[in-house]
Write a protein that holds these residues in place. Structure first.
Motif, PDB file in Angstrom:
ATOM      1  N   SER A   1       0.836  -1.202   0.000  1.00 62.56           N
ATOM      2  CA  SER A   1       0.000   0.000   0.000  1.00 62.56           C
ATOM      3  C   SER A   1       0.868   1.247   0.000  1.00 62.56           C
ATOM      4  CB  SER A   1      -0.931   0.015   1.222  1.00 62.56           C
ATOM      5  OG  SER A   1      -0.185   0.011   2.423  1.00 62.56           O
TER       6      SER A   1
ATOM      7  N   GLU B   1      -1.338  -6.217   8.469  1.00 57.54           N
ATOM      8  CA  GLU B   1      -2.010  -5.659   7.303  1.00 57.54           C
ATOM      9  C   GLU B   1      -3.458  -6.099   7.129  1.00 57.54           C
ATOM     10  OE1 GLU B   1       0.192  -5.886   3.730  1.00 57.54           O
ATOM     11  OE2 GLU B   1       2.042  -5.112   4.612  1.00 57.54           O
TER      12      GLU B   1
ATOM     13  N   PRO C   1      -6.059  -5.806   9.158  1.00 54.58           N
ATOM     14  CA  PRO C   1      -7.060  -4.789   9.546  1.00 54.58           C
ATOM     15  C   PRO C   1      -7.212  -3.652   8.549  1.00 54.58           C
ATOM     16  CG  PRO C   1      -5.640  -5.349  11.407  1.00 54.58           C
ATOM     17  CD  PRO C   1      -5.016  -5.955  10.187  1.00 54.58           C
ATOM     18  N   GLU C   2      -6.183  -3.365   7.745  1.00 52.55           N
ATOM     19  CA  GLU C   2      -6.256  -2.227   6.834  1.00 52.55           C
ATOM     20  C   GLU C   2      -6.577  -2.629   5.402  1.00 52.55           C
ATOM     21  OE1 GLU C   2      -1.564  -1.802   5.533  1.00 52.55           O
ATOM     22  OE2 GLU C   2      -2.324  -0.612   7.193  1.00 52.55           O
ATOM     23  N   SER C   3      -6.678  -3.915   5.114  1.00 50.10           N
ATOM     24  CA  SER C   3      -6.919  -4.357   3.747  1.00 50.10           C
ATOM     25  C   SER C   3      -8.407  -4.273   3.417  1.00 50.10           C
ATOM     26  CB  SER C   3      -6.422  -5.789   3.546  1.00 50.10           C
ATOM     27  OG  SER C   3      -7.139  -6.677   4.379  1.00 50.10           O
ATOM     28  N   GLU C   4      -8.685  -3.946   2.180  1.00 46.68           N
ATOM     29  CA  GLU C   4     -10.063  -3.864   1.694  1.00 46.68           C
ATOM     30  C   GLU C   4     -10.586  -5.266   1.425  1.00 46.68           C
ATOM     31  OE1 GLU C   4     -12.550  -2.183  -2.171  1.00 46.68           O
ATOM     32  OE2 GLU C   4     -10.404  -1.781  -1.943  1.00 46.68           O
TER      33      GLU C   4
ATOM     34  N   HIS D   1      -5.026  -7.441  -2.248  1.00 44.97           N
ATOM     35  CA  HIS D   1      -4.270  -7.442  -0.996  1.00 44.97           C
ATOM     36  C   HIS D   1      -4.911  -8.373   0.024  1.00 44.97           C
ATOM     37  CE1 HIS D   1      -2.825  -4.953   2.691  1.00 44.97           C
ATOM     38  NE2 HIS D   1      -2.064  -6.010   2.499  1.00 44.97           N
ATOM     39  N   TYR D   2      -6.208  -8.297   0.167  1.00 42.00           N
ATOM     40  CA  TYR D   2      -6.954  -9.112   1.128  1.00 42.00           C
ATOM     41  C   TYR D   2      -6.802 -10.599   0.800  1.00 42.00           C
ATOM     42  CZ  TYR D   2     -11.079 -10.575   3.855  1.00 42.00           C
ATOM     43  OH  TYR D   2     -11.934 -11.177   4.737  1.00 42.00           O
TER      44      TYR D   2
END
Length: 673
Positions: A355, A627, A629-632, A637-638
Motif C-alpha cells: 500500500s 495488514e 485490519p487495513e486491507s479492503e 491485498h486481502y
C-alpha cells in the motif's frame, strides 16, 4: 453510469451507459470556447481536464463533472461542465500572429499549469502558469514562464507530460527526449534515447497510470515499457519489458486509471496486458466495431471506467459499453514467487509493499521476502533454543537428582504459559536497547561463558575425591550458577573497555561504517533470543519426557556391562529416546514458524532478504497481523493475505508430516533396544 464525449469544438455529450438505456444521449453542453480552436488535448484520465487553444494561443480548460443529489432519498447524477480556472482563457502563450499551436499537452498541479506545445514551424516550447488569487477581485492572476526546447531535433511525432507537470516527453522519429519541467522556466534535459528500430516505425506512445512508465508501440506489433531507474552510473531511463501483440501495427494504447493494465489495439484486434505481472490477460475482437451489416467501423477512442470494471468504445456510428472482469491482474505466479522489475527499482527483485498514499501506486505482492523472513526468524530461534533446550532436557532427565528435578521441570514448563505478547514487549522495548548499547558484552558472553563452564568442569573433575563426595549426586549444576552470574557481570562491566579498544568507542557505527553491515536495533539476534526463550519450554518438556521414559533396565544393563554413564547416554538412552527428541525439535520449529507477537514487536517488520543477524525481517504471521485490519475486503491485498496464511499452514503441515515420518522410522529402528 454516465460517459461523456468531448468534441474538438468544446461540446460535451453525456451518455447513459447503464442498463437498457446504454448509449442513450442524456444531454449536450456547449462550453462556448473563445475564438477558433486550433488544438485540443486532455490530461491524465483521473484529472478529467480538457484544454483548447484558439488562434490567439489562449488556453481554455473545462472539466466535465457530476453533481450528486439525494432528493426524496433517491440518488441522481446531474452532468455539468466546470471551468476550474475561470471563465476567461489563460494568457496567450505567445504574441506572434504568424504561428498557431499545432499540438500540445498540459497538466495541472496545485494551482500551476504546465503546457508543452509545438508550433507550425516545429519549434517546441514549455510554459508554466502560476496562479494566485487577487484578494480584492477574487480573480486568479496568472504569471507565465516560458522556455524554448532547443535540444529537440527532427520532426516531432508526439508530446507527453506527467500529471504533475514535472516530466515532459518529446518523441521524434528516432529519438525520445525526457526533460525535467518541475521548475518552469528552467527545463532540464535528462535523457536522450534512441527508440528507432530497423525496419519498424514507432506508431503510438502512452504514459501508464502514475506517469512512471512510457509504453511505445511499433509497426511490427511489439510494445516496449520504459521507465526511470537508478543504475550504477546514476539515474537512467531504460527499456524494461517487451509485450508481443502480433504481426500487425499497434494503432493505440489505452491505459487504466490507476493500475498498470492497458489495452493495445490494432486495426481489428485488441489485447489486454498488465505490466507488473508481465501478463497477457485477454485478447479478442471488439464486438462494437462491427455494425449490423458486417461492415467494420473505425474505432475512434477507448476509455476505461474509473473502477476498471468496464470500458467504452467510441466508433464511427455509436458509443458502446463492454463490461470486464479483471479484479486481480497483478496476481500471477511470477508476480508472487519470481523476481519482478518494478517502476523506479534498479533491477528485478523480490519486494513486498502492499500500500501507499498514492492512488496510482504499483502494488508489490511478492511472497518471497516474507516467506524468507519466516524461515530466518525460525532458524535463529532454533539456533538459540535447540542446544539449550535439548541439553537441559538430557541433563535434567538423566543426571539431575530427583529432588532437584521436581522443582526444575515444572518451573521450565510453566514458562510456556507466559503470553508471547509479553515476551515480544520485553524484547522490543527492554532487551533491544540493552543489546544495542552493550553489544560487546553480548559478544564477550558468547565467548567466555562456554570457556568458563568447561574450565569449571575441568577444575571440579581434578579436585580431591573427598571434596567432590561432599556434593550430593545430581546437585553438581548448582556450582555453575555463581559462575554464570559472575561471567555475565564481568562481560557487562568490561563492555565499555572492549568497545573503546576494538570498536573505536561505538560498536554500532563500527559495524555500519567499517564492516558495511546495516544494524537495526530490533534485529534477528533479538528475535532469536526472545522467540528461542518461548520455544525452549516446548523442546525441553517433550525431550525431557522422552529421555526420562527410557526404561531403567536398559541403562542399568549397560552400566552393568561396564559402560560409563556417558557411553550409556550416547549409545543407549539417546538412541532409544531419539523419536521423542526429534518430535520435540519439530514441535519447537512448528511453533517458531507460526509465532506472531514476538516477531511483530521485536523486529522492524521490514520485508528484506538478508541473512544478517543484525537486520530484521517480516514473517508471514506478522504480516497478516499487521495488514489484515487495513486491507479492503475482497481486494487483491486481502486475498493475498489469506494466501499467505495458507502458505504458513503448508509450512507447518510439511514440518509436522516430516516429523511424524522420521519419528516412526526412528521408533522402528530402535524399538529392538
Amino acid at each position: 453510469e454516465i460517459a461523456y464525449a468531448v468534441t474538438e469544438t468544446g461540446v460535451v455529450d453525456f451518455y447513459s451507459v447503464k442498463g437498457q438505456d446504454s448509449s442513450r444521449l442524456l444531454s449536450t453542453i456547449s462550453t462556448d470556447i473563445a475564438g477558433d480552436i486550433t488544438a485540443m488535448s486532455a490530461t491524465a484520465p483521473h484529472k478529467s481536464l480538457f484544454g483548447f487553444i484558439n488562434e490567439d494561443a489562449e488556453l481554455s480548460i473545462i472539466k466535465p463533472f457530476f453533481k450528486v443529489d439525494f432528493a426524496n432519498n433517491q440518488r441522481s447524477l446531474t452532468p455539468i461542465v466546470q471551468r476550474p480556472f475561470g471563465e476567461s482563457p489563460l494568457p496567450a502563450l505567445f504574441d506572434d500572429e504568424g504561428y498557431t499551436v499545432q499540438q500540445f499537452v498540459f497538466a495541472e498541479e496545485e494551482s500551476a499549469i504546465g503546457v508543452l506545445y509545438q508550433l507550425q514551424n516545429n519549434d517546441v516550447w514549455f510554459a508554466r502558469f502560476e496562479g494566485e488569487e487577487n484578494m480584492l477581485t477574487e480573480e486568479i492572476e496568472w504569471q507565465v514562464e516560458q522556455t524554448e526546447l532547443t535540444f529537440v531535433e527532427g520532426k516531432i511525432d508526439q508530446l507527453l507530460i506527467s500529471p504533475d507537470a514535472s516530466r515532459i516527453f518529446i518523441i521524434t522519429k528516432n529519438e525520445l527526449y525526457v526533460a525535467n519541467s518541475r521548475f518552469g522556466g528552467e527545463v532540464e534535459l535528462l535523457y536522450t534515447k534512441n527508440i528507432s528500430r530497423s525496419g519498424n516505425r514507432l506508431t503510438t506512445a502512452k504514459l501508464l497510470a502514475g506517469a512512471n512508465s512510457l509504453m511505445l508501440g511499433y509497426s511490427d506489433g511489439l510494445i516496449y515499457q520504459w521507465f526511470e531507474t537508478n543504475s550504477k552510473t546514476g539515474r537512467d531511463f531504460v527499456q524494461v519489458r517487451e509485450f508481443t501483440f502480433g504481426s500487425t501495427p499497434i494503432t493505440a494504447i489505452y491505459p487504466e486509471y490507476y493500475r498498470r493494465t492497458f489495452i493495445a489495439a490494432s486495426d481489428k484486434n485488441i489485447k489486454v496486458f498488465h505490466t507488473t505481472s508481465d501478463a497477457e490477460l485477454w485478447q479478442g475482437v471488439l464486438p462494437s466495431i462491427q455494425n449490423t451489416n458486417g461492415v467494420t467501423n473505425r474505432t475512434i477512442d477507448v476509455q476505461f471506467s474509473p473502477r476498471s470494471n468496464a470500458f467504452v468504445v467510441l466508433s464511427d456510428d455509436a458509443l458502446h459499453v463492454l463490461n470486464i472482469q479483471n479484479e486481480h491482474p497483478e496476481v500471477t505466479w511470477s508476480g508472487l514467487w519470481q523476481e519482478v522489475w518494478y517502476e523506479g527499482y534498479p533491477d528485478a527483485g523480490y519486494v513486498w509493499q502492499s500500500s501507499s498514499a498514492s492512488d496510482d501506486f504499483e502494488s508489490k505482492f511478492s511472497l518471497v521476502p516474507i516467506t524468507f523472513g519466516t524461515l530466518k526468524a525460525a532458524m535463529y530461534a532454533m539456533l538459540f533454543a535447540v542446544p539449550i533446550g535439548l541439553a537441559a532436557a538430557i541433563y535434567t532427565a538423566y543426571f539431575m537428582a530427583p529432588s532437584v528435578r521436581k522443582f526444575v521441570k515444572p518451573t521450565v514448563e510453566i514458562m510456556e504459559a507466559l503470553p508471547t505478547v509479553i515476551l515480544g514487549f520485553l524484547a522490543g522495548l527492554w532487551l533491544a536497547p540493552i543489546i544495542e548499547e552493550k553489544l560487546p558484552a553480548v559478544i564477550l558472553l558468547i565467548i567466555l561463558l562456554p570457556v568458563a563452564i568447561f574450565v569449571t568442569a575441568f577444575a571440579w573433575h581434578n579436585i580431591p575425591q573427598k571434596l567432590r563426595n561432599r556434593m550430593p549426586t545430581g546437585w553438581d549444576s548448582i556450582l555453575l550458577l555463581p559462575i554464570i552470574a559472575g561471567v555475565g557481570y564481568f562481560s557487562f562491566e568490561m563492555s565499555p573497555l572492549v568497545e573503546e579498544w576494538l570498536f573505536d568507542g561505538n560498536t554500532r557505527l563500527y559495524i555500519t561504517n567499517e564492516l558495511g553491515i546495516t544494524f537495526d536495533q530490533r534485529n534477528s539476534l533479538i528475535v532469536g533470543i526472545a522467540m528461542g526463550f518461548a520455544v525452549i519450554p516446548t523442546i525441553f518438556s517433550i525431550a525431557e519426557d522422552a529421555v526420562f521414559s527410557v526404561p531403567k533396565t536398559l541403562s542399568s544393563g549397560s552400566l552393568a556391562l561396564g559402560a560409563t554413564q556417558w557411553q550409556t547416554l550416547v549409545k543407549v538412552v539417546l538412541l532409544t529416546a531419539s523419536p521423542g527428541i526429534f518430535s520435540a525439535i519439530m514441535m519447537g520449529l512448528g511453533r517458531a514458524v507460526g509465532e506472531t507477537m514476538i516477531v511483530l514487536m521485536a523486529t522492524g517488520n521490514t520485508p528484506i532478504m538478508d541473512w544478517s543477524i543484525f537486520q530484521g525481517m517480516r514473517t508471514l504471521s506478522a504480516n497478516i497481523a499487521v495488514e489484515m485490519p487495513e486491507s479492503e475486503v475482497g481486494s487483491s491485498h486481502y486475498r493475498i493475505l489469506f494466501l499467505a496464511a495458507f502458505v504458513l499452514f503448508i509450512f507447518t503441515f510439511v514440518f509436522n508430516t516430516i516429523a511424524e515420518f522420521v519419528r516412526q522410522r526412528l521408533r522402528e529402528k530402535y524399538s529392538s533396544l
